[in-house]
Design an enzyme around this catalytic site. Structure first.
Site, mmCIF file in Angstrom:
data_model
loop_
_atom_site.group_PDB
_atom_site.id
_atom_site.type_symbol
_atom_site.label_atom_id
_atom_site.label_comp_id
_atom_site.label_asym_id
_atom_site.label_seq_id
_atom_site.Cartn_x
_atom_site.Cartn_y
_atom_site.Cartn_z
ATOM 1 N N LYS A 7 -2.818 6.158 1.611
ATOM 2 C CA LYS A 7 -2.722 6.694 2.966
ATOM 3 C C LYS A 7 -1.879 7.972 2.950
ATOM 4 O O LYS A 7 -0.827 8.066 3.573
ATOM 5 C CB LYS A 7 -2.150 5.632 3.912
ATOM 6 C CG LYS A 7 -3.122 5.319 5.061
ATOM 7 C CD LYS A 7 -2.673 4.115 5.845
ATOM 8 C CE LYS A 7 -3.180 4.155 7.271
ATOM 9 N NZ LYS A 7 -4.638 3.987 7.425
ATOM 10 N N GLU A 44 -16.687 5.567 3.881
ATOM 11 C CA GLU A 44 -16.010 5.045 5.073
ATOM 12 C C GLU A 44 -16.028 6.076 6.178
ATOM 13 O O GLU A 44 -16.450 7.208 5.993
ATOM 14 C CB GLU A 44 -14.585 4.581 4.753
ATOM 15 C CG GLU A 44 -13.652 5.684 4.304
ATOM 16 C CD GLU A 44 -12.241 5.166 4.055
ATOM 17 O OE1 GLU A 44 -11.738 4.377 4.859
ATOM 18 O OE2 GLU A 44 -11.646 5.570 3.042
ATOM 19 N N ARG A 58 0.835 -1.200 0.000
ATOM 20 C CA ARG A 58 0.000 0.000 0.000
ATOM 21 C C ARG A 58 0.870 1.250 0.000
ATOM 22 O O ARG A 58 0.558 2.238 -0.658
ATOM 23 C CB ARG A 58 -0.928 -0.037 1.218
ATOM 24 C CG ARG A 58 -1.998 1.020 1.179
ATOM 25 C CD ARG A 58 -3.075 0.720 2.191
ATOM 26 N NE ARG A 58 -2.577 0.769 3.552
ATOM 27 C CZ ARG A 58 -3.275 0.338 4.610
ATOM 28 N NH1 ARG A 58 -4.479 -0.176 4.453
ATOM 29 N NH2 ARG A 58 -2.770 0.423 5.824
#
Ligand SMILES: *Cc1c(COP(=O)(O)O)cnc(C)c1O
Length: 317
Positions: A164, A200, A63
């Site tokens: 992120k 989310e 990620r």
């Protein structure tokens, strides 16, 4: 902490451990001026026999690599990332709480640490890992009371919601503060295009259960692809639930039997209520829920109480 640097044209090659402390930076570095930065979060767990293990750390590495491509940064290889996490955890071994009492939260960072005055990628990059012991934030008993946010969105199509990036968090903080002032735990964001689908919570993914079907919003670039999310999808399918990754309309959320959030920090946390405008909906929580069963299975694997048949854990000592 662990630290490793490289220039824009290089690959990361060798890092080292150093004492935790301040780092010296120039005022003109990329991360401070243009937000060229990513973070990761994972935990080290102590098993009942006292040994320490990580949970799927290669997914955090992958990620970070995806985020680095998007933000034009070099990134550590999966091997370098996992090795660095191992070294950082072993150097902080005495801070890994006893089995069942918490975990060592590991925070890798990747940032443009070279000076750059014009907008563009920085000439130098720093990969850094620090760690802190944390208690069991959510023990499976606590539950969340969420407020559905209608005006502000955390991510839009083509944006950075799927990585992120450090830039994704402080922009939504204002809504979190407002919600907390009204007594809510967190906010749930809707899609930026239609406002009809759930996306989310500010730092965790969401799942809904209706009858035998578990649904979660599909990761299409605006939702962070959580390692916990991916793990719960697999565990729930293996338990016989029908798991769907799809667009989840608001109505499905409001008609669900159970709702829960997933993330490294919260693991699997039940949602007790959801508030939309003036409507408040409540969900089933407690020991008899599917949420509870998923929480117990996942934490059992992570802490070495349940045999890891999926090869998700990595013993490091
Ligand atoms: C980190 C994060 C998650 C959860 O990801 P995990 O890999 O499960 O910890 C979910 N949503 C957002 C916005 C996040 O930053």
């Amino acid at each position: 902490m662990y630290i490793m640097k490289c220039s824009m044209k290089e690959n990361f090659s060798r890092g080292h451990l150093t004492n935790y402390g301040n780092i010296e930076i120039s005022p003109s570095i990329g991360v401070l001026n243009y937000g060229q930065g990513l973070f990761e979060g994972l935990k080290a767990y102590r098993k009942p026999d006292g040994r320490i293990q990580l949970f799927r750390p290669e997914h955090n590495a992958l990620r970070m690599q995806a985020g680095a491509r998007r933000l034009r940064m070099p990134s550590p290889s999966v091997e370098q990332f996992v090795e660095a996490v191992k070294q950082a955890v072993l150097a902080n071994k005495r801070w890994v709480p006893p089995h069942g009492k918490g975990s060592l939260y590991v925070r890798p960072l990747l940032m443009g640490s070279g000076s750059v005055l014009g907008i563009g990628p920085a000439p130098e990059y720093t990969f850094l890992i620090f760690a802190s012991p944390i208690g069991n934030l959510y023990k499976g008993r606590e539950s969340l009371n969420l407020l559905i946010e209608r005006d502000l969105h955390r991510a839009g199509p083509g944006g950075t919601g799927g990585i992120k990036s450090i830039t994704n968090y402080s922009g939504v903080g204002i809504k979190l503060t407002e919600a907390k002032a009204k007594g809510f735990t967190d906010v749930l964001f809707l899609d930026a295009v239609s406002g009809k689908y759930i996306e989310e919570v500010s730092s965790c993914n969401i799942f809904i259960l209706k009858d035998n079907v578990i649904s979660t919003p599909a990761t299409n670039g605006t939702i962070l692809p959580g390692v916990t999310r991916k793990s719960i999808i697999k565990l729930a399918s293996d338990m016989g639930y029908q798991v769907e990754e799809r667009n989840v309309p608001l109505e499905d959320l409001l008609n669900a039997d159970e709702v829960f959030c997933t993330g490294t920090a919260m693991v699997v946390t039940p949602v007790a209520s959801m508030t939309y405008k003036d409507t408040r909906v409540e969900y089933k929580t407690g020991n008899e829920t599917v949420t509870h069963k998923l929480h117990a299975t996942l934490t059992g694997i992570q802490t070495g109480v349940i045999e890891d048949k999926l090869g998700w854990t990595l013993p490091i000592n």
